[in-house]
Design an enzyme around this catalytic site. Structure first.
Site, mmCIF file in Angstrom:
data_model
loop_
_atom_site.group_PDB
_atom_site.id
_atom_site.type_symbol
_atom_site.label_atom_id
_atom_site.label_comp_id
_atom_site.label_asym_id
_atom_site.label_seq_id
_atom_site.Cartn_x
_atom_site.Cartn_y
_atom_site.Cartn_z
ATOM 1 C CE LYS A 30 39.157 25.668 32.245
ATOM 2 N NZ LYS A 30 37.714 25.782 32.077
ATOM 3 C CG HIS A 89 41.587 49.164 46.071
ATOM 4 N ND1 HIS A 89 40.374 49.610 46.546
ATOM 5 C CD2 HIS A 89 42.529 49.774 46.825
ATOM 6 C CE1 HIS A 89 40.576 50.473 47.530
ATOM 7 N NE2 HIS A 89 41.882 50.585 47.735
ATOM 8 C CD GLU A 145 36.624 26.439 40.652
ATOM 9 O OE1 GLU A 145 35.770 26.940 39.932
ATOM 10 O OE2 GLU A 145 37.335 25.477 40.298
ATOM 11 C CB SER A 163 37.409 20.743 31.182
ATOM 12 O OG SER A 163 36.358 20.765 30.247
#
Ligand code: ARG
Length: 462
Positions: A284, A157, A291, A278
């Protein structure tokens, strides 16, 4: 007279838009090699059946080899009338060797031809994909062996549950890929059957030796029913399911690593080679590779759903709808090929952060071990679970770690607690206690490594 393969009965011209709508050459040209290979074998089969003289067969086989050279060199020029790869290759063969080329299609249809081409092509592609998968598994196994000392929180979980070995987590993904490899081998057996010699739908009228043709092309056998042979796309649907499941597995690895590489977890650092920055925020470092693994899963799944919808409700046997099988297939193969190699790159170059992994191991993750301690003292588990729960609550109330409770505190919850309860607060011991097959102990994890190495045929594991 029109020059179209099927032009004999037609008098009117085709609407140019229809030509475009109908054409598959834009995407099926990637089958050029399979198409040539199939045609060369078919030429030899025709010669064996006495429909071509040996000299004619040789002319055809050599002419086709020349066409193949043009494709390989990038010099093949697709002409406006080349509807599909079969038309293009036959048109070019005719230009090269003259009217004898017109004998090659004797008894053959593009229906059994395309079914054969796709099987040949996919068989070869599956070999590459299998290689990428094994590479990925071997990277995971190698890391698991090298980094077996690292412990980390295991989750259910997405809540910290119990300590596990980092290697155990790595191998959990490797086993999914091992099953993917086995599944690919399973479907290859159904794929590796020859449809050629089924004609348009009703079989070949020239006593073609299909078994010899199958052997020539490396197929394990021939399709048993010509109607089925030209309309069966199960092998593509199966492959797309396989590809989807494989992507789902990569996506789940990606999701784990996206979380683990976040600042909040900090368990791993991804190599710069698989990250991007970024354009706005200089600090970043984004896990784009991961992804994309997660994101591209959707398109492969979409291809599977699309093909199944295309197949549903088709009447027997070949229908042009079936031309729609190719783009999702090609896309899935390309996506999978890239995804497996990228996953391999990410996994082989990331760096685990032992300090952060350690720091994430909170004593409360040993609450089950506390309950198990009492079990070993003869208390029924149902009871010990409550006692350990009460201990967690007490620690929470006091604002201290579970391991900071004193023997007096614990003895107040159950009389079976003794001084040796202090030994419970040891992560390594917790992991080592799970010394069953499939468990987290060093021995159990090394056994997994040996098993996978054996399966990979790696001498280090024999
Ligand atoms: N381009 C076609 C396909 O991909 C080849 C078979 C065409 N057969 C036909 N009867 N028009 O399915």
């Amino acid at each position: 007279m029109t020059s179209k393969l099927w032009g004999g009965r037609f008098t009117g011209a085709t609407d140019p838009l229809m030509e475009q709508f109908n054409a598959s050459i834009g995407f099926d040209q990637r089958l050029w090699q399979a198409d040539i290979q199939g045609s060369q074998a078919y030429g030899r089969a025709l010669a064996r059946a006495g429909l071509l003289t040996p000299a004619e067969a040789e002319q055809i086989v050599e002419g086709l080899a020349q066409v193949a050279q043009e494709w390989a060199a990038g010099s093949f020029v697709v002409q406006p009338g080349d509807e599909d790869i079969h038309t293009a290759n036959e048109r070019r063969l005719t230009e090269l060797i003259g009217p004898v080329a017109g004998k090659l299609h004797t008894g053959r249809s593009r229906n059994d031809q395309i079914a054969t081409d796709v099987r040949l092509w996919l068989r070869a592609q599956a070999g590459y994909l299998r290689g990428h998968l094994r590479q990925l598994i071997s990277v995971a196994v190698g890391r698991a062996a090298d980094e077996i000392d690292l412990l980390m929180p295991g989750y259910t979980h997405l809540q910290p549950a119990q300590p596990v070995r980092w290697s155990h987590w790595l191998l959990s993904h490797a086993w999914a890929w091992q099953r993917d490899t086995a599944r690919l081998d399973d479907l290859l057996a159904r794929l590796n059957v020859l449809p050629l010699g089924s004609g348009a739908l009703a079989g070949n009228p020239f006593a073609l030796d299909r078994a010899a043709l199958a052997a020539d092309l490396g197929f394990a056998g021939v399709t048993p029913n010509s109607l089925d042979a030209v309309s069966d796309r199960d092998f593509i649907a199966e492959f797309l399911f396989w590809a989807t499941l494989c992507m789902v597995h990569l996506s789940r690895l990606a999701e784990d690593l996206i979380l683990f590489s976040s600042r909040e977890f900090g368990f791993v650092t991804l190599a710069d080679a698989y990250s991007t920055g970024s354009s706005l925020m200089p600090q970043k470092k984004n896990p784009d590779a991961l992804e994309l693994l997660r994101g591209k899963t959707g398109r492969v799944l979409g291809g599977l759903a699309g093909l199944l919808v295309t197949l549903k409700g088709l009447p027997s046997t070949y229908n042009k709808d079936l031309q729609e099988d190719k783009e999702p297939l090609f896309d899935a193969v390309e996506t999978l090929s890239g995804a497996l190699q990228i996953a391999c790159g990410v996994l082989s170059t990331l760096t685990p952060n032992p300090a952060r992994l350690r720091a994430a191991l909170a004593p409360e993750m040993l609450a089950t071990d506390l309950a198990d301690y009492l079990v070993r003292k003869g208390v029924p588990f149902r009871e010990t679970h409550h006692v350990a729960g009460a201990a967690v609550q007490l620690a929470e109330q006091r604002g201290v770690e579970l391991s900071a409770l004193t023997l007096d505190d614990l003895a107040g919850l159950h009389p079976a607690f003794e001084a040796d309860v202090a030994e419970v607060w040891n992560m390594e011991q917790s992991v080592e206690r799970r010394d069953v097959a499939g468990g987290t102990s060093r021995r159990a994890v090394l056994a997994q490594i040996a098993q996978l190495r054996g399966w990979l045929g790696d001498p280090a594991g024999q």
